[in-house]
Design an enzyme around this catalytic site. Structure first.
Site: not given
Ligand code: UFG
Length: 330
Positions: A11, A126, A150, A154, A178, A199, A217, A230, A294
């Site tokens: 990606y 990350s 994870y 890193k 981010f 997300l 979530f 985020r 989270d």
């Molecule tokens: N979320 C939902 N529903 C979903 C998926 C995500 O509500 O189905 C929420 C999560 O709880 C979070 C936000 O959307 O609050 C973003 O979630 P992501 O899974 O998209 O991203 P993360 O912030 O958890 O993590 C991402 C990358 C990591 C990286 C991080 C850095 O996946 O590898 O950003 O900020 F380290």
């Protein structure tokens, strides 16, 4: 420059390969297509299908002995490394695969680069290296205390790179992403990630009809609407930063640790609403419990990236992010 991009069909890697080719660099992709997609590999690059965990293959590619698969046989000036696992939740369940892919394979790569005198590495780090924010926005001096395996992998690689810089004169850029999102604004990359866990692709799959609904979530966080905030960064902006970081390593001969972010955060519900507006489709969702690990809010300062490589995000406002994704998912 002559560059090797490991994971160049993935990606983020595929977007960086396009950016490198646009800037006139000579690119070789090494990808095992475990998650990367052939259709996303820029046809201007030389493609080597293989696994970076095969050390003889790395040795052949890095040796520059005329038979390294890159077409020319010239030594690479720089290496980009995108071929890692990236799901924080999964890393807590299956640390072993993160040990092998993210730690051992990367350490072998670093050592092979030194063995063959290839001395510039642009590394995908990350925000997960920081853990729970102690203050916002997070800058590069923020303590690095990862809360998932994870993020730990890193951080260990960042520390390994710092040692190799001191001991072996390796130059590195550790780019702390981010929340990467979006698709090529020129529309050249259209292969979608399979089984996404993030997300934005999930929101897109609901808007596009591939999923019936999604889960949010938690809505009891101390944020403006109760859902997590985020800092979403467009993948084209990430790509620009990578090319500039590579040039910096060559010209300045100094290492870089940089946040790549916008400084602006959006809540989960704001993302969903924007997707509904742009797609014209409902994004059906239910509020469920919090997801383990989270943090309520992650936003970062990228002043250092501006000072060192003249970079700031230009495609990362929420509308452009979602539009560029909807162009692929609609
Ligand atoms: N979320 C939902 N529903 C979903 C998926 C995500 O509500 O189905 C929420 C999560 O709880 C979070 C936000 O959307 O609050 C973003 O979630 P992501 O899974 O998209 O991203 P993360 O912030 O958890 O993590 C991402 C990358 C990591 C990286 C991080 C850095 O996946 O590898 O950003 O900020 F380290």
């Amino acid at each position: 420059m002559n560059v090797l991009v490991i994971g160049g069909a993935g990606y983020i890697g595929s977007h960086v390969v396009y950016e490198l080719n646009d800037a006139g660099h000579r690119v070789t992709i090494l990808d095992n297509f475990s998650t990367g997609l052939r259709e996303n590999a820029d046809a201007r690059a030389t493609l080597v299908e293989g696994d970076m965990q095969e050390i003889p293959l790395l040795d052949r590619l890095l040796s520059g002995n005329g038979d390294n698969g890159s077409g020319s046989g010239d030594k690479f000036d720089s290496v980009f490394h995108f071929a890692a696992l990236k799901a924080p939740g999964e890393s807590m369940e299956k640390p072993g695969i993160y040990t092998r892919h993210n730690l051992i394979a990367t350490m072998e790569l670093i050592d092979a680069m030194v063995r063959h005198d290839v001395r510039n590495l642009v590394f995908s780090s990350s925000a997960a290296t920081y853990g729970n924010p102690e203050y916002l926005p997070i800058d590069e001096d923020h303590p690095q205390k990862p809360i998932n395996y994870y993020g730990y992998t890193k951080l260990v690689i960042e520390q390994t790179l710092a040692w190799y810089s001191r001991l072996k004169n390796l130059r590195y850029a550790a780019l702390r992403y981010f929340n990467a999102a979006g698709y090529d604004v020129k529309g050249r990359i259209t292969g979608k990630e399979q089984n996404p866990a993030n997300l934005l692709p999930i929101v897109m799959e609901v808007a596009g009809g591939k999923r019936d609904k999604m889960q949010v979530f938690g809505n009891d966080y101390p944020t403006r609407d109760g859902t997590c905030i985020r800092d979403y960064i467009h993948v084209n902006d990430l790509a620009t930063a990578h090319v500039r970081a590579m040039t910096y390593l060559r010209d300045q001969d100094r290492d870089l640790n940089l946040n790549l972010a916008t400084g602006t955060g959006y809540t989960v519900l704001e993302v969903i609403r924007e997707a509904e507006k742009i797609s014209g489709k409902p994004v059906s969702h239910e509020i469920t419990g919090r997801r383990h690990g989270d943090p309520a809010e992650l936003v970062a300062a990228s002043n250092r990236a501006f000072d060192h490589i003249g970079w700031k995000a230009v495609h990362s406002d929420l509308t452009q992010l979602v539009e560029s994704m909807w162009n692929v998912y609609k």
